[in-house]
Design an enzyme around this catalytic site. Sequence first.
Site, PDB file in Angstrom:
ATOM      1  N   ASN A   9       0.863  -1.180   0.000  1.00  0.00           N
ATOM      2  CA  ASN A   9       0.000   0.000   0.000  1.00  0.00           C
ATOM      3  C   ASN A   9       0.902   1.234   0.000  1.00  0.00           C
ATOM      4  OD1 ASN A   9      -1.825   2.032   0.529  1.00  0.00           O
ATOM      5  ND2 ASN A   9      -2.347   1.329   2.592  1.00  0.00           N
ATOM      6  N   TRP A  10       1.027   1.836  -1.170  1.00  0.00           N
ATOM      7  CA  TRP A  10       1.958   2.966  -1.289  1.00  0.00           C
ATOM      8  C   TRP A  10       1.420   4.229  -0.642  1.00  0.00           C
ATOM      9  CZ3 TRP A  10       4.319   2.933  -6.968  1.00  0.00           C
ATOM     10  CH2 TRP A  10       4.965   1.694  -7.170  1.00  0.00           C
ATOM     11  N   LYS A  11       0.127   4.238  -0.321  1.00  0.00           N
ATOM     12  CA  LYS A  11      -0.528   5.439   0.238  1.00  0.00           C
ATOM     13  C   LYS A  11      -0.262   6.635  -0.672  1.00  0.00           C
ATOM     14  CE  LYS A  11      -0.263   3.287   4.721  1.00  0.00           C
ATOM     15  NZ  LYS A  11      -0.196   3.415   6.175  1.00  0.00           N
ATOM     16  N   HIS A  99      -9.597   1.028   5.077  1.00  0.00           N
ATOM     17  CA  HIS A  99      -8.326   1.297   5.755  1.00  0.00           C
ATOM     18  C   HIS A  99      -8.576   2.293   6.881  1.00  0.00           C
ATOM     19  CE1 HIS A  99      -4.257   2.617   6.567  1.00  0.00           C
ATOM     20  NE2 HIS A  99      -3.840   1.531   5.950  1.00  0.00           N
ATOM     21  N   GLU A 101      -7.000   4.764   7.866  1.00  0.00           N
ATOM     22  CA  GLU A 101      -6.797   6.177   7.490  1.00  0.00           C
ATOM     23  C   GLU A 101      -8.031   6.724   6.774  1.00  0.00           C
ATOM     24  OE1 GLU A 101      -3.036   5.579   5.499  1.00  0.00           O
ATOM     25  OE2 GLU A 101      -2.137   5.074   7.427  1.00  0.00           O
ATOM     26  N   GLU A 171      -5.360  -4.835  10.731  1.00  0.00           N
ATOM     27  CA  GLU A 171      -4.371  -3.779  10.911  1.00  0.00           C
ATOM     28  C   GLU A 171      -4.646  -3.012  12.198  1.00  0.00           C
ATOM     29  OE1 GLU A 171      -2.418  -2.670   6.940  1.00  0.00           O
ATOM     30  OE2 GLU A 171      -4.142  -1.349   7.220  1.00  0.00           O
ATOM     31  N   GLY A 177       2.365   2.423  10.794  1.00  0.00           N
ATOM     32  CA  GLY A 177       3.310   3.524  10.616  1.00  0.00           C
ATOM     33  C   GLY A 177       4.024   3.950  11.891  1.00  0.00           C
ATOM     34  N   SER A 217       3.362  -1.898  10.486  1.00  0.00           N
ATOM     35  CA  SER A 217       4.809  -1.959  10.711  1.00  0.00           C
ATOM     36  C   SER A 217       5.407  -3.343  10.452  1.00  0.00           C
ATOM     37  CB  SER A 217       5.171  -1.472  12.124  1.00  0.00           C
ATOM     38  OG  SER A 217       4.773  -0.128  12.294  1.00  0.00           O
ATOM     39  N   GLY A 238       2.789  -1.066   4.334  1.00  0.00           N
ATOM     40  CA  GLY A 238       2.843   0.354   3.982  1.00  0.00           C
ATOM     41  C   GLY A 238       4.279   0.787   3.745  1.00  0.00           C
ATOM     42  N   GLY A 239       4.899   1.354   4.760  1.00  0.00           N
ATOM     43  CA  GLY A 239       6.240   1.926   4.645  1.00  0.00           C
ATOM     44  C   GLY A 239       7.249   1.029   3.940  1.00  0.00           C
TER      45      GLY A 239
HETATM   46  P1  PGA Z   1       2.749   0.374   7.697  1.00  0.00           P
HETATM   47  O1  PGA Z   1       1.283   0.569   7.065  1.00  0.00           O
HETATM   48  O2  PGA Z   1       3.291  -0.905   7.141  1.00  0.00           O
HETATM   49  O3  PGA Z   1       3.527   1.586   7.221  1.00  0.00           O
HETATM   50  O4  PGA Z   1       2.589   0.345   9.170  1.00  0.00           O
HETATM   51  C1  PGA Z   1       0.435  -0.518   6.847  1.00  0.00           C
HETATM   52  C2  PGA Z   1      -0.878  -0.040   6.282  1.00  0.00           C
HETATM   53  O5  PGA Z   1      -1.361   1.018   6.687  1.00  0.00           O
HETATM   54  O6  PGA Z   1      -1.468  -0.699   5.405  1.00  0.00           O
END
Ligand code: PGA
Length: 254
Positions: A9-11, A99, A101, A171, A177, A217, A238-239
């Site tokens: 997930n590149w966001k 998600h 977010e 999640e 993050g 994470s 994500g990251g």
């Molecule tokens: P993260 O994000 O790996 O940066 O914690 C995961 C996500 O939000 O899908």
Amino acid sequence: MRKNIVAGNWKMNTTLQDGQALISEIVNMVQDEATGSAVEVVVCPPFPFLSAIGRQLPQGGRFHLGAQNCHQKETGAFTGEVSAKMLQSVGAEYVILGHSERRQYFGEDDELLSQKLKAALAAGLKPIFCVGESLETREADETFNFISKQLKDGLFHLSNEEFDQVVIAYEPIWAIGTGKTATSQQAQEVHAFIREQIARAYDAEAALNTSILYGGSANAQNARELFSQPDVDGGLIGGASLKSRDFTEIIKSF
Ligand code: PGA
């Protein structure tokens, strides 16, 4: 049978050029390094890059294209929005929905997510439906009640046939993050719980066949341990999906 999936997930990150460089590195590394072939890789770049990134993915193999969101309506006067059908038309096969977010910053609630799920499925997309508790909820010992409600209100209205297409991502918000990963035991406990809820809402077969990914994470160091848990079928990353070496290591963790 359920699949092992690593989804990136590149966001809201990268430019087109950065994204193209990143995906070409990932594709090369994954092909060169004899990663276990049983892992499906889903890449979810921002909307404007979907076509271009999709064209860089080897066809008919383990790579698949996904989007990070979609609108609940099929077409119409919704300036700035993107429909599931549009995503499908540029080659997306998956879409991330629910998600934290989106729930937190864009006020997406279970009612809206239910509509988005329907729209995605009607367009032939496979939803990656996210659930997960806040730190406050975890500390109040309410994690299971909370997850069960998210599943019931957001997801379990789907028919058996529709539900077959769904991937779930657990999640925990406190892990996203933050560099603070759930322990493999914490992840396993919630994944097993989710599978049990699926068995109750649908049947044992549906529960067995649903891929449940962990997100929060996850990285090249902890992926192997997380993925070794019986009910963890992969990760939503994500990251670490923005670094070709790390993302490839995660794919290789199976
Ligand atoms: P993260 O994000 O790996 O940066 O914690 C995961 C996500 O939000 O899908």
